[in-house]
Design an enzyme around this catalytic site. Structure first.
Site, PDB file in Angstrom:
ATOM      1  N   GLY A  37       0.835  -1.204   0.000  1.00 46.09           N
ATOM      2  CA  GLY A  37       0.000   0.000   0.000  1.00 46.09           C
ATOM      3  C   GLY A  37       0.866   1.249   0.000  1.00 46.09           C
ATOM      4  N   ASN A  98      -7.488 -13.248  13.258  1.00 46.23           N
ATOM      5  CA  ASN A  98      -7.539 -12.077  14.152  1.00 46.23           C
ATOM      6  C   ASN A  98      -8.738 -11.189  13.846  1.00 46.23           C
ATOM      7  OD1 ASN A  98      -5.293 -12.628  15.745  1.00 46.23           O
ATOM      8  ND2 ASN A  98      -3.877 -11.728  14.250  1.00 46.23           N
ATOM      9  N   TYR A 144      -0.802 -18.070  -1.674  1.00 47.44           N
ATOM     10  CA  TYR A 144      -1.936 -17.155  -1.849  1.00 47.44           C
ATOM     11  C   TYR A 144      -3.239 -17.942  -1.986  1.00 47.44           C
ATOM     12  CZ  TYR A 144      -4.635 -13.275  -3.939  1.00 47.44           C
ATOM     13  OH  TYR A 144      -5.576 -12.304  -4.215  1.00 47.44           O
TER      14      TYR A 144
HETATM   15  P1  NAD Z   1      -2.850  -4.409  -2.893  1.00 40.32           P
HETATM   16  O1  NAD Z   1      -1.577  -5.160  -2.774  1.00 40.32           O
HETATM   17  O2  NAD Z   1      -2.834  -3.098  -3.622  1.00 40.32           O
HETATM   18  O3  NAD Z   1      -3.495  -4.136  -1.460  1.00 40.32           O
HETATM   19  C1  NAD Z   1      -3.286  -4.946  -0.346  1.00 40.32           C
HETATM   20  C2  NAD Z   1      -3.087  -4.033   0.848  1.00 40.32           C
HETATM   21  O4  NAD Z   1      -2.947  -4.845   2.027  1.00 40.32           O
HETATM   22  C3  NAD Z   1      -1.816  -3.191   0.764  1.00 40.32           C
HETATM   23  O5  NAD Z   1      -2.103  -1.858   1.128  1.00 40.32           O
HETATM   24  C4  NAD Z   1      -0.863  -3.854   1.756  1.00 40.32           C
HETATM   25  O6  NAD Z   1       0.096  -2.953   2.274  1.00 40.32           O
HETATM   26  C5  NAD Z   1      -1.829  -4.379   2.786  1.00 40.32           C
HETATM   27  N1  NAD Z   1      -1.317  -5.530   3.561  1.00 40.32           N
HETATM   28  C6  NAD Z   1      -0.718  -6.649   3.076  1.00 40.32           C
HETATM   29  N2  NAD Z   1      -0.429  -7.497   4.093  1.00 40.32           N
HETATM   30  C7  NAD Z   1      -0.855  -6.886   5.235  1.00 40.32           C
HETATM   31  C8  NAD Z   1      -0.830  -7.253   6.611  1.00 40.32           C
HETATM   32  N3  NAD Z   1      -0.292  -8.410   7.014  1.00 40.32           N
HETATM   33  N4  NAD Z   1      -1.351  -6.394   7.521  1.00 40.32           N
HETATM   34  C9  NAD Z   1      -1.875  -5.200   7.128  1.00 40.32           C
HETATM   35  N5  NAD Z   1      -1.921  -4.811   5.844  1.00 40.32           N
HETATM   36  C10 NAD Z   1      -1.422  -5.634   4.901  1.00 40.32           C
HETATM   37  O7  NAD Z   1      -3.897  -5.402  -3.569  1.00 40.32           O
HETATM   38  P2  NAD Z   1      -5.407  -5.185  -4.040  1.00 40.32           P
HETATM   39  O8  NAD Z   1      -5.481  -5.532  -5.478  1.00 40.32           O
HETATM   40  O9  NAD Z   1      -5.916  -3.871  -3.581  1.00 40.32           O
HETATM   41  O10 NAD Z   1      -6.129  -6.369  -3.254  1.00 40.32           O
HETATM   42  C11 NAD Z   1      -6.897  -6.141  -2.078  1.00 40.32           C
HETATM   43  C12 NAD Z   1      -7.538  -7.445  -1.640  1.00 40.32           C
HETATM   44  O11 NAD Z   1      -8.386  -7.943  -2.672  1.00 40.32           O
HETATM   45  C13 NAD Z   1      -6.536  -8.554  -1.327  1.00 40.32           C
HETATM   46  O12 NAD Z   1      -6.977  -9.287  -0.214  1.00 40.32           O
HETATM   47  C14 NAD Z   1      -6.572  -9.424  -2.564  1.00 40.32           C
HETATM   48  O13 NAD Z   1      -6.253 -10.755  -2.288  1.00 40.32           O
HETATM   49  C15 NAD Z   1      -8.024  -9.275  -3.002  1.00 40.32           C
HETATM   50  N6  NAD Z   1      -8.162  -9.518  -4.446  1.00 40.32           N
HETATM   51  C16 NAD Z   1      -7.769  -8.592  -5.372  1.00 40.32           C
HETATM   52  C17 NAD Z   1      -7.895  -8.862  -6.730  1.00 40.32           C
HETATM   53  C18 NAD Z   1      -7.500  -7.879  -7.786  1.00 40.32           C
HETATM   54  O14 NAD Z   1      -7.605  -8.206  -8.975  1.00 40.32           O
HETATM   55  N7  NAD Z   1      -7.093  -6.682  -7.495  1.00 40.32           N
HETATM   56  C19 NAD Z   1      -8.407 -10.107  -7.146  1.00 40.32           C
HETATM   57  C20 NAD Z   1      -8.774 -11.027  -6.168  1.00 40.32           C
HETATM   58  C21 NAD Z   1      -8.673 -10.735  -4.819  1.00 40.32           C
END
Ligand code: NAD
Ligand code: UDP
Length: 311
Positions: A37, A98, A144
């Site tokens: 992020g 959690n 994942y």
């Molecule tokens: P992203 O990597 O931009 O966002 C993930 C965020 O989670 C980041 O800000 C990161 O810093 C934070 N993060 C990671 N591990 C962490 C932890 N242990 N504690 C606190 N914060 C943590 O990805 P995104 O595309 O925005 O995805 C968001 C969610 O949606 C994720 O869970 C992802 O698996 C899910 N998702 C996204 C997509 C997609 O196409 N974008 C598809 C399927 C699922």
């Protein structure tokens, strides 16, 4: 006005979700460890009185008084989730546990951001929620895929055992502004390469397919699904237009007027060959309809990356 926790709120989808919830008048707590992020994604939200930012890792427990939790914390790009695979699976399992524990304690509703990756390299096409998937449990994507599958299991066990009010959303490939330049996923890679007139890196022969959803459509679906009371999920959300990766590359070159050439690289291990959501349940439950067509969404995303690269 509800108090809503968004974990992963400084990430790509999370930042759009925080903004949408703030604009509905809710008090939004954005929690993030800033692994993928960025503060810039939420900088414009800092002026809202009803916005709060907490730097925290969901692997560690936290006590907060909230009405709803959107659990998005987890790196989503294969490049980033494979960087530290043990941390990735800990985030999905310990982190989700959690958040479910917090939901149980304060009687909050919780929405888990699951993924189309729970279907693995699917043998059923398009994928309905009833399909149980074809996942390699020991491959490089397993940290994942299996982490997210276990997180779904935890949600349903907390629901059955402790009556936690859950919502499980399986998100299909989503793109848009606030993706990182080095995110590593296909839409951002191709746009950044095209804008720089660099080679467009197609992995494999480019005939594998994906369905690309613009972020505003997804965020609307997530909020609507959280607000309905009939179904805990899992529910697919995305866009059911299906494109080959080669078609995407050609579209990006055309829309950016780029001089880039397409170059072919090896297909990563366990890369799914096809993916497209069956959206029947979403349509029935929440009247979900993705509105932004690929070309329109790409134009908006290209504008964002132009600013990031050249402003
Ligand atoms: P992203 O990597 O931009 O966002 C993930 C965020 O989670 C980041 O800000 C990161 O810093 C934070 N993060 C990671 N591990 C962490 C932890 N242990 N504690 C606190 N914060 C943590 O990805 P995104 O595309 O925005 O995805 C968001 C969610 O949606 C994720 O869970 C992802 O698996 C899910 N998702 C996204 C997509 C997609 O196409 N974008 C598809 C399927 C699922
Ligand atoms: N891909 C590609 N070139 C890139 C990045 C990805 O050809 O620079 C391919 C990748 O192999 C996959 C598809 O695009 O077949 C989508 O990849 P992404 O990492 O965006 O998401 P996921 O595989 O998780 O759907």
């Amino acid at each position: 006005m509800k108090t809503i926790l968004v974990t992963g709120g400084a990430g790509f989808i999370g930042s759009h979700l925080c903004e949408a919830l703030l604009k509905q008048g809710h008090y939004v707590i954005c929690l993030d460890n800033f692994f993928t992020g960025r503060k810039e994604n939420i900088k414009h939200l800092m002026d809202f009185d009803n916005f709060e930012l907490i730097r925290h890792d969901i692997i560690d427990p936290i006590k907060l008084e909230v009405d709803e939790i959107y659990n998005l914390a987890c790196p989503a790009s294969p490049v980033h989730y494979q960087y530290n695979p043990i941390k990735t699976i800990k985030t999905s399992i310990l982190g989700t546990m959690n958040m479910l524990g917090l939901a149980k304690r304060v009687k909050a509703k919780i929405l888990q951001a699951s993924t189309s990756e729970v279907y693995g390299d699917p043998l059923v096409h398009p994928q309905p929620e009833s399909y149980r998937g074809n996942v390699n449990p020991i491959g490089p994507r397993a940290c994942y895929d299996e982490g997210k599958r276990a997180a779904e299991t935890l949600c349903f066990d907390y629901h059955r055992q402790h009556k936690v009010d859950i919502r499980v959303v399986r998100i299909f490939n989503t793109y848009g502004p606030n993706m990182q330049i080095n995110d590593g996923r296909v839409v951002s890679n191709f746009i950044v390469q095209a804008l720089k007139n660099e080679d467009i890196t197609v992995y494999g022969d480019g005939k594998q397919t994906r369905s690309f959803c613009y972020v505003s459509d997804l965020v609307r679906g997530m909020i609507d699904f959280m607000n309905q009371e009939q179904h805990p999920g899992p529910i697919n959300l995305g866009n059911d237009g299906e494109f080959t990766i080669l078609e995407l590359a050609e579209k990006v070159i055309q829309l950016t007027h780029s001089k880039s050439k397409i170059t072919f690289k090896p297909l990563p291990e366990d890369d799914p060959l096809q993916r497209k959501p069956d959206l029947s349940l979403a349509r029935k439950l929440i009247n979900y309809e993705p509105k932004i067509k690929l070309e329109e969404g790409l134009i908006k995303t290209i504008e964002y990356f132009k600013k990031r690269l050249y402003a």
